[in-house]
Design a protein around this motif. Structure first.
Motif, PDB file in Angstrom:
ATOM      1  N   GLN A 168       0.820  -1.214   0.000  1.00 32.85           N
ATOM      2  CA  GLN A 168       0.000   0.000   0.000  1.00 32.85           C
ATOM      3  C   GLN A 168       0.860   1.273   0.000  1.00 32.85           C
ATOM      4  O   GLN A 168       0.341   2.373  -0.116  1.00 32.85           O
ATOM      5  CB  GLN A 168      -0.926   0.004   1.220  1.00 32.85           C
ATOM      6  N   GLY A 169       2.162   1.104   0.196  1.00 33.28           N
ATOM      7  CA  GLY A 169       3.062   2.247   0.182  1.00 33.28           C
ATOM      8  C   GLY A 169       3.107   3.017   1.471  1.00 33.28           C
ATOM      9  O   GLY A 169       3.556   4.167   1.473  1.00 33.28           O
ATOM     10  N   PHE A 170       2.695   2.370   2.553  1.00 36.63           N
ATOM     11  CA  PHE A 170       2.702   3.075   3.838  1.00 36.63           C
ATOM     12  C   PHE A 170       3.932   2.726   4.715  1.00 36.63           C
ATOM     13  O   PHE A 170       3.950   3.072   5.884  1.00 36.63           O
ATOM     14  CB  PHE A 170       1.429   2.746   4.634  1.00 36.63           C
ATOM     15  N   THR A 171       4.906   2.036   4.216  1.00 36.60           N
ATOM     16  CA  THR A 171       6.127   1.709   4.982  1.00 36.60           C
ATOM     17  C   THR A 171       7.335   1.849   4.078  1.00 36.60           C
ATOM     18  O   THR A 171       7.202   1.945   2.846  1.00 36.60           O
ATOM     19  CB  THR A 171       6.068   0.294   5.545  1.00 36.60           C
ATOM     20  N   THR A 172       8.459   1.765   4.720  1.00 38.39           N
ATOM     21  CA  THR A 172       9.692   1.922   3.950  1.00 38.39           C
ATOM     22  C   THR A 172      10.308   0.556   3.648  1.00 38.39           C
ATOM     23  O   THR A 172       9.992  -0.453   4.302  1.00 38.39           O
ATOM     24  CB  THR A 172      10.714   2.762   4.735  1.00 38.39           C
ATOM     25  N   ARG A 173      11.199   0.572   2.672  1.00 35.07           N
ATOM     26  CA  ARG A 173      11.898  -0.665   2.331  1.00 35.07           C
ATOM     27  C   ARG A 173      12.784  -1.128   3.493  1.00 35.07           C
ATOM     28  O   ARG A 173      12.932  -2.336   3.728  1.00 35.07           O
ATOM     29  CB  ARG A 173      12.745  -0.414   1.089  1.00 35.07           C
ATOM     30  N   ALA A 174      13.316  -0.207   4.258  1.00 37.02           N
ATOM     31  CA  ALA A 174      14.181  -0.560   5.367  1.00 37.02           C
ATOM     32  C   ALA A 174      13.407  -1.319   6.443  1.00 37.02           C
ATOM     33  O   ALA A 174      13.879  -2.309   7.005  1.00 37.02           O
ATOM     34  CB  ALA A 174      14.824   0.685   5.965  1.00 37.02           C
ATOM     35  N   SER A 175      12.205  -0.855   6.734  1.00 38.37           N
ATOM     36  CA  SER A 175      11.404  -1.558   7.738  1.00 38.37           C
ATOM     37  C   SER A 175      11.024  -2.946   7.260  1.00 38.37           C
ATOM     38  O   SER A 175      10.998  -3.924   8.037  1.00 38.37           O
ATOM     39  CB  SER A 175      10.150  -0.742   8.055  1.00 38.37           C
ATOM     40  N   PHE A 176      10.713  -3.079   5.991  1.00 39.22           N
ATOM     41  CA  PHE A 176      10.350  -4.391   5.430  1.00 39.22           C
ATOM     42  C   PHE A 176      11.529  -5.344   5.498  1.00 39.22           C
ATOM     43  O   PHE A 176      11.394  -6.516   5.885  1.00 39.22           O
ATOM     44  CB  PHE A 176       9.889  -4.201   3.985  1.00 39.22           C
ATOM     45  N   ASP A 177      12.743  -4.850   5.146  1.00 39.78           N
ATOM     46  CA  ASP A 177      13.927  -5.719   5.199  1.00 39.78           C
ATOM     47  C   ASP A 177      14.265  -6.096   6.632  1.00 39.78           C
ATOM     48  O   ASP A 177      14.709  -7.225   6.906  1.00 39.78           O
ATOM     49  CB  ASP A 177      15.109  -4.990   4.563  1.00 39.78           C
ATOM     50  N   ALA A 178      14.048  -5.175   7.590  1.00 41.40           N
ATOM     51  CA  ALA A 178      14.334  -5.497   8.984  1.00 41.40           C
ATOM     52  C   ALA A 178      13.408  -6.590   9.487  1.00 41.40           C
ATOM     53  O   ALA A 178      13.819  -7.475  10.250  1.00 41.40           O
ATOM     54  CB  ALA A 178      14.196  -4.244   9.842  1.00 41.40           C
TER      55      ALA A 178
END
Length: 367
Positions: A168-178
């Motif tokens: 949905q575009g409500f988070t960052t790639r960094a948070s997803f990778d973490a």
């Protein structure tokens, strides 16, 4: 005048004395002559009869017996040695003493082996403490597994939410990778906890043979049993009943080496004669034929026996330096074969190993 002549009277008296003395001398010479006449026919008859009887005896017994004086009494000789090394502290026998099976011969200093047994007992206690520690570690490993599974569940849930927010575009790639990295770390912790738990279970697991004891404890118990066996072997007992021989090495204070013969026991339960017969005597000899043994040490003693076995080789075949017949100066020598003669009856005199024996075998019964 002739009657008055004294010379004529003396001559007549001499003739008269000669005539009177002649008859006794004639009788004394006739008596030996009569005895010789009676003795001659007796000798002429008895001597040939005696010669015929001797010849008949040898003719009847020729080939019936074979004998040898190259025979010796044999008995089992058991060389006793110590199974453990140490210093001799007690000697319970002396030379030529009769002993029973299981009687104490000598004793080795047991002090070092008592210490070894105590050390083995302590090793068992240490092994049991280690097993208890490993059991505790196994419980901790199970708790770690549960914690790791909970971490995996939390990390996977976080990763799922981050994946939806990412779409949905409500988070960052960094948070997803973490979030993804936390899932991988939680799975690694679970694998480590499982490995630790397996290791603890193996170390606490039962030993061989279905004894139910942990492997570490079972190994310590084996060492304890060996130490107890070594302690028991410091006392050396007679393996068979017999007579003590060669006991000069048994001296209090002497060091005993493992496997070194210390004393010999000449067994009293069995004796036999080893007779070395010429190879030419074996034609009619076989197992079971009766035999008679005479001992030079005991005049008049004769024992009955029988042929128990015939050797598989001549004496020269088993000598340290066998004869080399493939030489230019070869001389044929009649070989001797050892024949074992069993003694059938008990001897009234003591049988001593090595006594010289004369053996006669009745070979009438053909093989």
């Amino acid at each position: 005048m002739a009657d008055a002549d004294p010379r004529i009277d003396r001559a007549s008296a001499t003739e008269t004395e000669t005539v009177i003395l002649a008859p006794p001398l004639t009788g004394m010479t006739e008596a030996p002559a009569k005895r010789r006449v009676w003795l001659c026919p007796v000798l002429m008859i008895s001597v040939p009869l005696l010669l015929i009887a001797i010849a008949g005896y040898f003719w009847l017994t020729a080939g019936r017996f074979v004998s040898t004086d190259n025979a010796y009494l044999q008995q089992d000789k058991v060389s006793v040695s110590a199974d453990v090394a140490g210093r001799i502290v007690e000697v319970a026998v002396r030379e030529n003493q009769p002993v029973k099976a299981g009687q104490l011969l000598f004793r080795i200093d047991p002090a070092p082996y008592r210490i070894a047994l105590a050390q083995a007992e302590a090793a068992i206690a240490t092994a049991r403490v280690q097993v208890s520690t490993l059991a505790t570690d196994s419980g901790s490993a199970a708790a770690d597994i549960s914690s790791a599974k909970a971490d995996i569940a939390l990390a996977q849930a976080t990763y799922g939410r981050q994946a939806e927010l990412m779409k949905q575009g409500f988070t960052t790639r960094a948070s997803f990778d973490a979030a993804a990295q936390q899932v991988a770390a939680a799975r690694a912790r679970l694998a480590t906890a499982n490995a630790s738990a397996n290791k603890a279970r193996v170390q606490v697991g039962s030993g061989t043979g279905g004894s139910g004891a942990p492997a570490a404890v079972q190994a310590a118990m084996v060492q304890r049993d060996k130490a107890a066996l070594d302690l028991a072997r410091t006392a050396v007992y007679a393996p068979v009943a017999g007579t003590i021989s060669q006991s000069d090495r048994l001296q209090v204070g002497q060091m005993m080496i493992t496997g070194l013969p210390a004393v010999s026991v000449v067994a009293a339960h069995a004796a036999w004669v080893e007779a070395n017969f010429k190879e030419t005597d074996l034609n009619k000899m076989c197992v079971g034929q009766p035999a008679e043994m005479a001992f030079e040490a005991y005049g008049g003693l004769k024992l009955k026996g029988h042929v128990q076995s015939i050797g598989a080789g001549t004496g020269s075949e088993f000598s340290v330096l066998p004869a080399q017949n493939a030489t230019g100066n070869w001389v044929k020598v009649t070989q001797r074969v050892p024949v074992r003669i069993a003694i059938d009856a008990a001897s009234p005199r003591p049988l001593i190993a090595g006594l010289s024996t004369n053996v006669t075998v009745d070979v009438r019964g053909h093989c």
